[in-house]
Motif scaffolding. Structure first.
Motif, PDB file in Angstrom:
ATOM      1  N   THR A  97       0.812  -1.228   0.000  1.00  0.00           N
ATOM      2  CA  THR A  97       0.000   0.000   0.000  1.00  0.00           C
ATOM      3  C   THR A  97       0.839   1.269   0.000  1.00  0.00           C
ATOM      4  N   GLY A  98       2.082   1.172   0.395  1.00  0.00           N
ATOM      5  CA  GLY A  98       2.931   2.366   0.516  1.00  0.00           C
ATOM      6  C   GLY A  98       2.633   3.168   1.765  1.00  0.00           C
ATOM      7  N   ASN A  99       1.746   2.645   2.628  1.00  0.00           N
ATOM      8  CA  ASN A  99       1.384   3.393   3.840  1.00  0.00           C
ATOM      9  C   ASN A  99       2.408   3.181   4.952  1.00  0.00           C
ATOM     10  N   TYR A 100       2.675   4.258   5.696  1.00  0.00           N
ATOM     11  CA  TYR A 100       3.492   4.157   6.909  1.00  0.00           C
ATOM     12  C   TYR A 100       2.574   3.936   8.099  1.00  0.00           C
ATOM     13  N   ILE A 101       2.994   3.081   9.000  1.00  0.00           N
ATOM     14  CA  ILE A 101       2.233   2.928  10.246  1.00  0.00           C
ATOM     15  C   ILE A 101       2.735   3.977  11.238  1.00  0.00           C
ATOM     16  N   PRO A 102       1.977   4.245  12.296  1.00  0.00           N
ATOM     17  CA  PRO A 102       2.483   5.154  13.346  1.00  0.00           C
ATOM     18  C   PRO A 102       3.531   4.426  14.191  1.00  0.00           C
ATOM     19  N   LEU A 103       4.736   4.356  13.666  1.00  0.00           N
ATOM     20  CA  LEU A 103       5.772   3.493  14.250  1.00  0.00           C
ATOM     21  C   LEU A 103       6.136   3.899  15.679  1.00  0.00           C
ATOM     22  N   ASP A 104       6.293   5.199  15.892  1.00  0.00           N
ATOM     23  CA  ASP A 104       6.703   5.641  17.242  1.00  0.00           C
ATOM     24  C   ASP A 104       5.665   5.230  18.281  1.00  0.00           C
ATOM     25  N   VAL A 105       4.396   5.444  17.934  1.00  0.00           N
ATOM     26  CA  VAL A 105       3.314   5.132  18.881  1.00  0.00           C
ATOM     27  C   VAL A 105       3.261   3.636  19.150  1.00  0.00           C
ATOM     28  N   MET A 106       3.299   2.850  18.086  1.00  0.00           N
ATOM     29  CA  MET A 106       3.143   1.399  18.251  1.00  0.00           C
ATOM     30  C   MET A 106       4.351   0.765  18.926  1.00  0.00           C
ATOM     31  N   SER A 107       5.537   1.241  18.588  1.00  0.00           N
ATOM     32  CA  SER A 107       6.720   0.629  19.210  1.00  0.00           C
ATOM     33  C   SER A 107       6.781   1.000  20.695  1.00  0.00           C
ATOM     34  N   LYS A 108       6.326   2.210  21.020  1.00  0.00           N
ATOM     35  CA  LYS A 108       6.302   2.590  22.445  1.00  0.00           C
ATOM     36  C   LYS A 108       5.285   1.738  23.204  1.00  0.00           C
ATOM     37  N   MET A 109       4.110   1.547  22.617  1.00  0.00           N
ATOM     38  CA  MET A 109       3.091   0.713  23.272  1.00  0.00           C
ATOM     39  C   MET A 109       3.635  -0.706  23.481  1.00  0.00           C
ATOM     40  N   ALA A 110       4.282  -1.226  22.445  1.00  0.00           N
ATOM     41  CA  ALA A 110       4.816  -2.590  22.532  1.00  0.00           C
ATOM     42  C   ALA A 110       5.908  -2.691  23.590  1.00  0.00           C
ATOM     43  N   HIS A 111       6.754  -1.694  23.609  1.00  0.00           N
ATOM     44  CA  HIS A 111       7.857  -1.678  24.576  1.00  0.00           C
ATOM     45  C   HIS A 111       7.314  -1.643  26.003  1.00  0.00           C
ATOM     46  N   GLU A 112       6.302  -0.791  26.189  1.00  0.00           N
ATOM     47  CA  GLU A 112       5.722  -0.665  27.535  1.00  0.00           C
ATOM     48  C   GLU A 112       5.017  -1.954  27.955  1.00  0.00           C
ATOM     49  N   ALA A 113       4.584  -2.728  26.966  1.00  0.00           N
ATOM     50  CA  ALA A 113       3.951  -4.012  27.285  1.00  0.00           C
ATOM     51  C   ALA A 113       4.994  -5.114  27.485  1.00  0.00           C
ATOM     52  N   GLY A 114       6.247  -4.764  27.362  1.00  0.00           N
ATOM     53  CA  GLY A 114       7.322  -5.729  27.607  1.00  0.00           C
ATOM     54  C   GLY A 114       7.693  -6.574  26.410  1.00  0.00           C
ATOM     55  N   ALA A 115       7.192  -6.207  25.239  1.00  0.00           N
ATOM     56  CA  ALA A 115       7.508  -6.997  24.042  1.00  0.00           C
ATOM     57  C   ALA A 115       8.779  -6.470  23.374  1.00  0.00           C
ATOM     58  N   LEU A 116       9.456  -7.344  22.671  1.00  0.00           N
ATOM     59  CA  LEU A 116      10.567  -6.901  21.828  1.00  0.00           C
ATOM     60  C   LEU A 116       9.976  -6.414  20.506  1.00  0.00           C
ATOM     61  N   VAL A 117      10.505  -5.309  20.019  1.00  0.00           N
ATOM     62  CA  VAL A 117       9.943  -4.709  18.812  1.00  0.00           C
ATOM     63  C   VAL A 117      10.885  -4.962  17.641  1.00  0.00           C
ATOM     64  N   VAL A 118      10.386  -5.673  16.646  1.00  0.00           N
ATOM     65  CA  VAL A 118      11.183  -5.974  15.451  1.00  0.00           C
ATOM     66  C   VAL A 118      10.531  -5.258  14.270  1.00  0.00           C
ATOM     67  N   VAL A 119      11.300  -4.427  13.588  1.00  0.00           N
ATOM     68  CA  VAL A 119      10.720  -3.595  12.533  1.00  0.00           C
ATOM     69  C   VAL A 119      11.368  -3.899  11.188  1.00  0.00           C
ATOM     70  N   ASP A 120      10.515  -4.141  10.210  1.00  0.00           N
ATOM     71  CA  ASP A 120      10.963  -4.286   8.829  1.00  0.00           C
ATOM     72  C   ASP A 120      10.941  -2.886   8.203  1.00  0.00           C
ATOM     73  N   ALA A 121      12.147  -2.362   7.951  1.00  0.00           N
ATOM     74  CA  ALA A 121      12.240  -1.012   7.378  1.00  0.00           C
ATOM     75  C   ALA A 121      12.754  -1.082   5.935  1.00  0.00           C
ATOM     76  N   ALA A 122      12.569  -2.231   5.294  1.00  0.00           N
ATOM     77  CA  ALA A 122      13.100  -2.400   3.932  1.00  0.00           C
ATOM     78  C   ALA A 122      12.570  -1.324   2.997  1.00  0.00           C
ATOM     79  N   GLN A 123      11.274  -1.011   3.128  1.00  0.00           N
ATOM     80  CA  GLN A 123      10.690  -0.030   2.203  1.00  0.00           C
ATOM     81  C   GLN A 123      10.891   1.402   2.659  1.00  0.00           C
ATOM     82  N   SER A 124      11.141   1.612   3.923  1.00  0.00           N
ATOM     83  CA  SER A 124      11.202   3.002   4.412  1.00  0.00           C
ATOM     84  C   SER A 124      12.612   3.574   4.463  1.00  0.00           C
ATOM     85  N   ALA A 125      13.613   2.714   4.580  1.00  0.00           N
ATOM     86  CA  ALA A 125      14.968   3.214   4.853  1.00  0.00           C
ATOM     87  C   ALA A 125      15.495   4.154   3.776  1.00  0.00           C
ATOM     88  N   ALA A 126      15.014   3.974   2.541  1.00  0.00           N
ATOM     89  CA  ALA A 126      15.510   4.852   1.470  1.00  0.00           C
ATOM     90  C   ALA A 126      14.650   6.097   1.323  1.00  0.00           C
TER      91      ALA A 126
END
Lengths: 408, 430
Positions: A175-204
């Motif tokens: 879709t080319g859409n970005y997710i709200p990465l900061d919000v979701m990774s913070k929520m995940a972190h606070e829940a004690g989960a490890l956050v693994v991000v695929d940035a293949a499409q965004s890094a460039a």
């Protein structure tokens, strides 16, 4: 954080000459390359850097003390430094691997999952960011909103399951859409989960900031960032990498070996077994230089123009439907289209290529759960990047519309 | 014959010399007679006998000593098996790498003459065996100081110097190794901290954040070397040491040992007793730019004489110093490879960059990268609570003026890469 308040957001038309493939003609037609989500074109500086390895060094790295080996090693490590500076990580957090797929598999291996471990995935995850978790963990999917964004309320509910991993895709290759990465990774972190991000499409496309994020592992690929194929990175928090176990062992990963034991080398080398793609690392370094010299602010501005051209052209063509948001906000110029009433798009793609010089992709885009869910079959994806022009996008969509007329 | 500030021209470039010319010429004659490379390559003709005849001797460089090591650059009759021969390895890789050999007595003599420049350090000359802790780029020693499993005993050199553990890429050194370095710096009870200012600043910062207290009651001195000591680094070191321990910058090279020292006024003086110093005006500069490249001829080195050796170090030359020391007063500006040349022809040295950056409290480390000619990224790290966007903008404007371009990006970062050899480049090119 960067300050460039005076910098003009100039167009990037002048850079097309840096990409030799754009000078190529196929059957007398110029190439209209709209498959950058699959792999980007390479500027001459990257090609030169790869060649330079073979013409000036050709020595193995981190082996021995001879001059050619030391010089080759210096340049290999220089590429690692460039990745670290680009992503605001530290050099020992940057593990060179073959590609994003290998990076995510390595993260998976480092974490060590059992089938009792919950893994939260998004529907738009690429197969490379879905299958490793499906194979080893207990995957639960976040529902999507009507705008095809992750439903954050449902995400919060899933986090109550105390997942071990949250596997996010920064920018969807469909879709080319970005997710709200900061919000979701913070929520995940606070829940004690490890956050693994695929940035293949965004890094460039966007500046990443690993060290100031809640991301534990970040995966990128050189070939989607103007660099050569055969090299990518897993960027991981140093503490996690130190505790993790390499997926491969062999030459280059140990300090000391006896007949019945061994000691790993320090980071990042303990994860890089065997001779790597040295020449690709040189090209990757040159690609990062190229990206830095353009600047992400200019890239984003250019891409906005390209996305606008996509949206305006698609809106004028009733036979075409777009999978994903038709909004300029939070998107890369990646558009997946389906043709109402046409399920096999292979011939259409072939015709676009051979009759119009438009190079784009069709299929399920390695995201079959998402594509099947929304499109019910194949899609055609057109993905643009810095070297594309508005004219090319308009021409490609006109061509598609014209070809489609024969099928509906 | 004492020749202070002798001026003459080499290849139409002005040159200024300090030291004893007669002794320098004797060194050349010795090398010509006893050292194979110079025996084969030097032609000491009549011109050499003239007063400024040293100028007729070709300049040598690192590659000469690298390519001819060991047999071609050692004097006849000398041996590397001699227990008093010290082997020193440069931290550089590729074109910078070099193994040097110096007689221990010569090393001590050069050190003593340099220490005489600063009264606060002269007591060290009387210490029978100076206990030194070295905290710097790992490649400088052959011990496994970058191995987190190495013990203190593993890292003690033959001369008793303890090399503290550290990674090549300094900022990736794990906390456990920083703690180990901190503990050993105390338990070894050194007289001298011989440190890279960057390394010490990182340790100071870590100690501050973790609440580790340095024992400042013990008598010790601090010599800063290896990396260019920026004002920002000196500020951090001064905050720890002021009133407790003398701190000075030492100019040292693996080829020679000590070459110069900062005096009590903080001005660097180079040793013109053990060396004949030639400063050659940098190519393409005007004498008013005051940019000089140092060429050294050793004096009285009977093991491995260095003849008109190009150091690639760039200096400003100054007049007499208030400290009264007659050794030439200079400012070190950086290595020639670390210089940028702007399209206007102007040189940017680490020194001139540092003058513009200064030592604001919000900058601890910084680095300038030339992405391409006319495009620069200035990266810095420091106390994020101490700066405003206005201050960053002001700095950017100053950098734009220095670099003669609008295209300067200022980034606040958390990490800086160090060279694979462990050195830090204040100015780097992509």
């Amino acid at each position: 954080m960067s300050i460039c308040e005076d910098k003009k957001l100039e167009g990037l038309d002048s850079i097309r000459g840096d990409f030799p493939v754009l000078a190529r003609e196929v059957d007398g037609r110029t190439v209209n390359y709209l498959d950058s989500a699959a792999t980007t074109l390479k500027p001459q500086s990257v090609i030169d850097a790869v060649t330079r390895y073979y013409t000036e060094f050709t020595a193995n790295i981190h082996r021995g003390r001879h001059r050619l080996s030391e010089e080759a090693s210096d340049r290999y490590e220089e590429a690692r430094y460039k990745v670290a500076l680009l992503t605001n990580s530290a050099s020992n957090e940057v593990i060179f691997v073959r590609n994003t797929t290998e990076a995510i598999n390595l993260a998976n291996h480092c974490i060590g999952l059992t089938k009792d471990d919950f893994v939260v995935c998004c529907l738009d995850n690429h197969h490379s960011h879905f299958l490793p978790w499906l194979r080893h963990g207990n995957v639960v999917l976040v529902e999507q909103t009507e705008e095809m964004q992750p439903d954050l309320e449902h995400f919060a509910e899933l986090l109550k399951l105390k997942p071990k991993v949250v596997a996010l895709t920064h920018c969807s290759n469909v879709t080319g859409n970005y997710i709200p990465l900061d919000v979701m990774s913070k929520m995940a972190h606070e829940a004690g989960a490890l956050v693994v991000v695929d940035a293949a499409q965004s890094a460039a496309h966007r500046k990443l900031n690993f060290s100031e994020s809640y991301i534990d592992f970040l995966a990128i690929s050189s070939h989607k960032m103007l660099g050569p194929s055969g090299i990518g990175c897993l960027i991981g928090k140093a503490d996690l990498l130190r505790d993790g176990e390499p997926m491969l062992v062999g030459g280059g990963v140990v300090d000391y070996v006896t007949a019945d034991s061994y000691q790993y080398r320090k980071l990042p080398h303990k994860y890089e077994a065997g001779t790597p793609a040295i020449e690709a690392s040189y090209g990757f370094g040159a690609a990062i230089d190229y990206l830095e010299s353009i600047g992400f602010d200019r890239i984003e501005a250019h891409e906005k123009q390209l996305s606008k051209a996509f949206i305006e052209s698609i809106n004028n063509k009733p036979n075409l439907a777009c999978l994903g948001q038709m909004s300029l906000e939070n998107r890369a110029p990646i558009f997946s289209l389906y043709v109402k009433g046409v399920s096999d798009l292979s011939d259409i793609c072939r015709a676009l290529s051979d009759s119009y010089g438009v190079m784009c992709r069709n299929g399920h885009l390695c995201a079959q759960p998402l594509v099947d869910h929304y499109a019910g079959g194949q899609v055609i994806r057109m993905s643009a990047y810095i070297y594309n022009t508005v004219d090319e996008i308009e021409a490609a969509l006109e061509a598609l519309n014209s070809v489609v007329q024969s099928y509906v | 014959m004492e020749l202070h500030s002798l001026k003459y021209e080499q290849d139409e470039r002005l040159m200024r010399c300090f030291g004893n010319l007669d002794k320098a010429k004797s060194e050349v004659e010795f090398a010509h007679k006893k050292v194979r490379y110079f025996k084969d390559s030097l032609n000491l003709n009549n011109e050499f006998s003239n007063s400024a005849g040293l100028n007729s001797v070709p300049i040598s460089d690192k590659s000469v000593y690298r390519k001819n090591f060991p047999a071609g650059i050692l004097s006849e009759g000398s041996s590397l098996k001699d227990p008093y021969v010290s082997r020193l390895q440069s931290s550089g890789t590729s074109g910078e790498r070099l193994v040097s050999v110096i007689h221990s007595f010569k090393l001590a003599e050069r050190m003593a003459n340099c220490l005489s420049i600063n009264p606060a350090f002269q007591y060290l000359s009387k210490v029978p065996r100076i206990k030194t802790c070295r905290y710097a780029a790992p490649n400088c020693s052959d011990v496994e100081c970058a191995n987190p499993r190495s013990t203190m005993q593993d890292r003690i050199l033959a001369d008793g110097t303890l090399v503290l553990p550290v990674y090549h890429d300094l900022l990736t050194t794990p906390d456990s190794m920083l703690r180990m370095a901190f503990d050993e710096l105390h338990s070894y009870e050194p007289d001298l901290w011989y440190v890279d200012p960057m390394h010490l600043s990182i340790l100071i910062k870590k100690a501050k954040s973790e609440g580790w207290a340095f024992d400042l009651d013990r008598k010790f001195s601090v010599l800063l070397t290896y990396t260019f000591a920026t004002r920002a680094l000196l500020r951090q070191i001064s905050e720890l040491c002021a009133g407790h321990a003398p701190v000075a910058s030492v100019m040292a090279m693996s080829e020679f040992g000590f070459v110069g020292l900062g005096c009590e006024h903080g001005n660097l003086h180079l040793n013109d007793k053990d060396y004949f110093l030639e400063f050659i005006q940098m190519e393409g500069t005007h004498p008013d730019d005051n940019l000089w490249e140092l060429v050294i001829t050793s004096i009285g080195d009977r093991l491995c004489p260095h003849i008109r050796y190009q150091t690639n170090d760039i200096y400003h030359l100054h007049g007499a110093c208030d400290c009264g020391n007659s050794m030439p007063r200079v400012s070190f500006l950086g290595r020639s490879k670390d210089l940028l040349r702007l399209p206007s022809g102007k040189y940017i040295t680490p020194g001139s960059l540092d003058e513009v950056v200064g030592a604001p409290k919000w900058i601890d480390i910084y680095q300038l990268t030339e992405q391409e000619v006319g495009a620069y990224i200035f990266r810095f790290t420091g106390n994020k609570d101490c700066f405003s966007d206005a201050e960053k903008s002001q700095l950017r404007q100053k950098l734009q003026a220095l670099l003669e371009t609008e295209n300067v990006r200022v980034d606040d970062v958390n990490y800086f890469p160090f060279e694979r050899g462990g050195k830090f480049q204040l100015i780097r090119k992509s």
